[in-house]
Write a protein that holds these residues in place. Sequence first.
Motif, PDB file in Angstrom:
ATOM      1  N   GLU A 161      -1.627 -10.183 -12.902  1.00 12.22           N
ATOM      2  CA  GLU A 161      -0.751 -10.616 -11.666  1.00 12.22           C
ATOM      3  C   GLU A 161      -1.487 -11.885 -10.928  1.00 12.22           C
ATOM      4  OE1 GLU A 161      -1.229  -7.225  -9.434  1.00 12.22           O
ATOM      5  OE2 GLU A 161      -0.572  -5.980 -10.554  1.00 12.22           O
ATOM      6  N   LYS A 162      -0.223 -12.528 -10.242  1.00 17.83           N
ATOM      7  CA  LYS A 162      -0.301 -13.476  -9.985  1.00 17.83           C
ATOM      8  C   LYS A 162      -1.066 -13.010  -8.160  1.00 17.83           C
ATOM      9  CE  LYS A 162       2.385 -16.802  -8.843  1.00 17.83           C
ATOM     10  NZ  LYS A 162       4.015 -17.284  -7.672  1.00 17.83           N
TER      11      LYS A 162
ATOM     12  N   ARG B  43      -2.008 -13.888  -4.602  1.00 13.67           N
ATOM     13  CA  ARG B  43      -1.535 -15.049  -3.180  1.00 13.67           C
ATOM     14  C   ARG B  43      -2.766 -15.777  -3.000  1.00 13.67           C
ATOM     15  NH1 ARG B  43       1.390 -11.002   0.730  1.00 13.67           N
ATOM     16  NH2 ARG B  43       3.009 -12.360  -0.444  1.00 13.67           N
TER      17      ARG B  43
ATOM     18  N   LYS C  95      -2.757 -18.846   0.491  1.00 14.23           N
ATOM     19  CA  LYS C  95      -1.910 -20.023   0.794  1.00 14.23           C
ATOM     20  C   LYS C  95      -2.253 -20.903   1.373  1.00 14.23           C
ATOM     21  CE  LYS C  95       0.501 -18.553   5.547  1.00 14.23           C
ATOM     22  NZ  LYS C  95       0.729 -17.734   6.701  1.00 14.23           N
TER      23      LYS C  95
ATOM     24  N   LYS D 276      -6.048 -18.932   2.390  1.00 14.33           N
ATOM     25  CA  LYS D 276      -6.138 -17.641   2.335  1.00 14.33           C
ATOM     26  C   LYS D 276      -6.091 -17.632   0.877  1.00 14.33           C
ATOM     27  CE  LYS D 276      -4.801 -16.621   6.795  1.00 14.33           C
ATOM     28  NZ  LYS D 276      -3.334 -16.628   8.225  1.00 14.33           N
ATOM     29  N   THR D 277      -7.078 -16.344   0.477  1.00 13.20           N
ATOM     30  CA  THR D 277      -6.278 -16.073  -0.778  1.00 13.20           C
ATOM     31  C   THR D 277      -6.544 -14.141  -1.222  1.00 13.20           C
ATOM     32  OG1 THR D 277      -8.058 -15.600  -2.124  1.00 13.20           O
ATOM     33  CG2 THR D 277      -7.478 -17.741  -1.809  1.00 13.20           C
ATOM     34  N   LEU D 278      -5.372 -13.568  -1.470  1.00 13.94           N
ATOM     35  CA  LEU D 278      -5.736 -12.377  -1.891  1.00 13.94           C
ATOM     36  C   LEU D 278      -5.218 -11.863  -3.402  1.00 13.94           C
ATOM     37  CD1 LEU D 278      -5.689  -8.999  -0.715  1.00 13.94           C
ATOM     38  CD2 LEU D 278      -2.927  -9.819  -0.179  1.00 13.94           C
TER      39      LEU D 278
ATOM     40  N   SER E 141      -4.934  -8.851  -6.557  1.00 15.01           N
ATOM     41  CA  SER E 141      -4.787  -7.588  -6.540  1.00 15.01           C
ATOM     42  C   SER E 141      -5.921  -6.935  -7.169  1.00 15.01           C
ATOM     43  CB  SER E 141      -3.018  -7.003  -7.327  1.00 15.01           C
ATOM     44  OG  SER E 141      -3.695  -5.713  -7.435  1.00 15.01           O
TER      45      SER E 141
ATOM     46  N   ASN F 218      -8.151  -4.537  -3.324  1.00 15.76           N
ATOM     47  CA  ASN F 218      -7.336  -5.831  -3.534  1.00 15.76           C
ATOM     48  C   ASN F 218      -8.507  -7.022  -1.960  1.00 15.76           C
ATOM     49  OD1 ASN F 218      -5.409  -5.046  -4.625  1.00 15.76           O
ATOM     50  ND2 ASN F 218      -4.923  -4.077  -2.697  1.00 15.76           N
TER      51      ASN F 218
ATOM     52  N   TYR G 259      -9.324  -9.850   0.209  1.00 14.72           N
ATOM     53  CA  TYR G 259      -9.295 -10.833   0.829  1.00 14.72           C
ATOM     54  C   TYR G 259     -10.083 -11.717   1.057  1.00 14.72           C
ATOM     55  CZ  TYR G 259      -7.031 -12.989   4.564  1.00 14.72           C
ATOM     56  OH  TYR G 259      -6.781 -14.117   5.377  1.00 14.72           O
TER      57      TYR G 259
ATOM     58  N   ASP H  39       1.798 -11.917   6.661  1.00 15.35           N
ATOM     59  CA  ASP H  39       2.000 -11.630   5.248  1.00 15.35           C
ATOM     60  C   ASP H  39       0.829 -11.971   4.259  1.00 15.35           C
ATOM     61  OD1 ASP H  39       4.587 -10.581   6.208  1.00 15.35           O
ATOM     62  OD2 ASP H  39       6.325 -11.649   5.350  1.00 15.35           O
ATOM     63  N   LEU H  40       0.463 -13.068   4.722  1.00 11.39           N
ATOM     64  CA  LEU H  40      -0.172 -12.657   2.983  1.00 11.39           C
ATOM     65  C   LEU H  40      -1.558 -11.928   2.964  1.00 11.39           C
ATOM     66  CD1 LEU H  40      -0.312 -16.177   0.939  1.00 11.39           C
ATOM     67  CD2 LEU H  40      -2.815 -14.814   2.411  1.00 11.39           C
ATOM     68  N   GLU H  41      -2.263 -11.762   4.459  1.00  5.63           N
ATOM     69  CA  GLU H  41      -2.723 -11.259   4.429  1.00  5.63           C
ATOM     70  C   GLU H  41      -2.746  -8.916   4.005  1.00  5.63           C
ATOM     71  OE1 GLU H  41      -5.716 -10.665   7.409  1.00  5.63           O
ATOM     72  OE2 GLU H  41      -4.920 -12.915   7.649  1.00  5.63           O
ATOM     73  N   ASN H  42      -1.597  -9.356   4.441  1.00  9.26           N
ATOM     74  CA  ASN H  42      -1.492  -7.628   4.028  1.00  9.26           C
ATOM     75  C   ASN H  42      -1.396  -7.374   2.684  1.00  9.26           C
ATOM     76  OD1 ASN H  42       0.677  -5.453   4.264  1.00  9.26           O
ATOM     77  ND2 ASN H  42       1.751  -6.089   4.641  1.00  9.26           N
ATOM     78  N   PRO H  43      -1.532  -6.453   2.356  1.00  7.81           N
ATOM     79  CA  PRO H  43      -1.750  -6.374   0.306  1.00  7.81           C
ATOM     80  C   PRO H  43      -0.914  -5.787   0.524  1.00  7.81           C
ATOM     81  CG  PRO H  43      -3.776  -5.257   1.983  1.00  7.81           C
ATOM     82  CD  PRO H  43      -2.599  -5.397   2.867  1.00  7.81           C
TER      83      PRO H  43
ATOM     84  N   PHE I 153       2.404  -7.187   0.085  1.00  9.04           N
ATOM     85  CA  PHE I 153       3.251  -7.506  -1.207  1.00  9.04           C
ATOM     86  C   PHE I 153       2.301  -7.941  -1.874  1.00  9.04           C
ATOM     87  CE2 PHE I 153       4.374  -8.520   3.921  1.00  9.04           C
ATOM     88  CZ  PHE I 153       5.750  -8.629   3.578  1.00  9.04           C
ATOM     89  N   LEU I 154       1.252  -7.368  -2.175  1.00 11.53           N
ATOM     90  CA  LEU I 154       1.497  -7.131  -3.968  1.00 11.53           C
ATOM     91  C   LEU I 154       2.003  -6.419  -4.545  1.00 11.53           C
ATOM     92  CD1 LEU I 154      -2.879  -7.236  -3.361  1.00 11.53           C
ATOM     93  CD2 LEU I 154      -1.678  -8.736  -4.560  1.00 11.53           C
TER      94      LEU I 154
ATOM     95  N   GLU J  83       5.307  -8.235  -4.409  1.00 10.66           N
ATOM     96  CA  GLU J  83       5.744  -9.198  -5.660  1.00 10.66           C
ATOM     97  C   GLU J  83       5.242  -8.478  -6.732  1.00 10.66           C
ATOM     98  OE1 GLU J  83       2.792 -11.719  -5.066  1.00 10.66           O
ATOM     99  OE2 GLU J  83       4.337 -12.701  -2.786  1.00 10.66           O
ATOM    100  N   ARG J  84       5.282  -7.758  -7.313  1.00 10.95           N
ATOM    101  CA  ARG J  84       5.247  -6.832  -8.440  1.00 10.95           C
ATOM    102  C   ARG J  84       6.609  -6.501  -9.248  1.00 10.95           C
ATOM    103  NH1 ARG J  84      -0.726  -4.518  -7.665  1.00 10.95           N
ATOM    104  NH2 ARG J  84       0.866  -2.816  -6.546  1.00 10.95           N
TER     105      ARG J  84
ATOM    106  N   TYR K  41       1.000   0.635   3.158  1.00 15.08           N
ATOM    107  CA  TYR K  41      -0.481   0.653   2.290  1.00 15.08           C
ATOM    108  C   TYR K  41      -1.391   1.385   3.288  1.00 15.08           C
ATOM    109  CZ  TYR K  41      -4.526  -1.964   0.328  1.00 15.08           C
ATOM    110  OH  TYR K  41      -5.121  -2.114  -0.673  1.00 15.08           O
TER     111      TYR K  41
END
Lengths: 108, 274
Positions: A3-4, A6, A8, A22-24, A26, A71, A73, B62-66, B68-69, B72-73, B218
Amino acid sequence: MAEKPRIKLPKEAAKGEIIQIKTLVSHVMESGQRKDAQGKPIPRKIINGFTCELNGKPVFACTLEPAISANPYIQFNARIEEAGTFKFAWTDDDGSVITAEEKIALKA
Amino acid sequence: MQYRYVGLVAAALAAVALGGVCASAQEAERKGIPAPRGHVFKTIISGYEFRTKETRALQDDDLENPGFLAVERAADVWKKAEGNEGKSCMSCHGEAEKSMNGVGAAMPKWDDKLNKPVNLEQRINICRTEKMKAEPWAFRSQPLTDMTAFVRYQSRGMPVSVKTDGPILQWFERGKQIYYTRYGQLDLACESCHERNNGKFMRADFLSQGQTNGFPTYRLRDQRLVPLHERFEGCMFDVRAEPFKPLSDEFLALELYVAWRGIGLPVETPAVRN
């Protein structure tokens, strides 16, 4: 599960500016401490390392441990001296690496 | 001597005043929306307001919110053709941002063909089996929960707007009955916690109004998106009852009734909760 991740970060920054990244990603981050319904231990499978490079030069790196939740972060800062490409890499226990790239430009 | 007493009284008064301020500040923090007439609550409050500021911050970005993984999937799966018809969700529905706008906020909805209400998970699987001729996804499976979250996300910020009149009224009444029925060894109804005692501190957590506007949500406890019926199951398990089955008529009726209890709340999917 390829998966890609995330990511920012600003598209451009002034020379010498400190930006926030910021990186997240899965990932299950299975600690290896848990047991399944049959009582057998679930083997450990975590992301054990993270690196970030800008134009091949290290910007940030860290080791991840089993207590980190799913996941992961990761947020960090970097001072931008030149335009270029950020390369991010998350290393899995099984040796596979999740990678991503982001470009950054210098403000004119 | 006298001065000392004055000081004490002043301190006591200050403490009382401060206590008062704290209590009201905490309540003022929980912003809700005014309920329509004939509703059980005066103010309808989202579960978001009962969570810590750290948990809220996770949902706010929205970026931190897991969650959204998962969104996006599912956005990728939306475009992927599956089944014998060679269709994807997109073949019929086009861009989800347009076609699914508001759909999730109005679920569960009456289905004339089946002569019963269906929720989002069931609707997705009906599409898969009838239109795509593909295998339905199992409840609690990642693809189904992802897609449910993705479709509901297209209604984010829109008010929950379930219809409870017409043939669906029976189901609404059934859901209400389940809501007020005590279950399990602990002999608790949904109402015992979420209506009578919401806002109180129980164990290590605040009891919420039990609103469903953030589902699939989540959960930090599970480290994944949890669909609503799994949460219902969890609640029933906690009161030591034999839970109904996910996607059963009982939970469907309850879903409808609980959605009505949160009518007008903005959809927060994918929300982040404890």
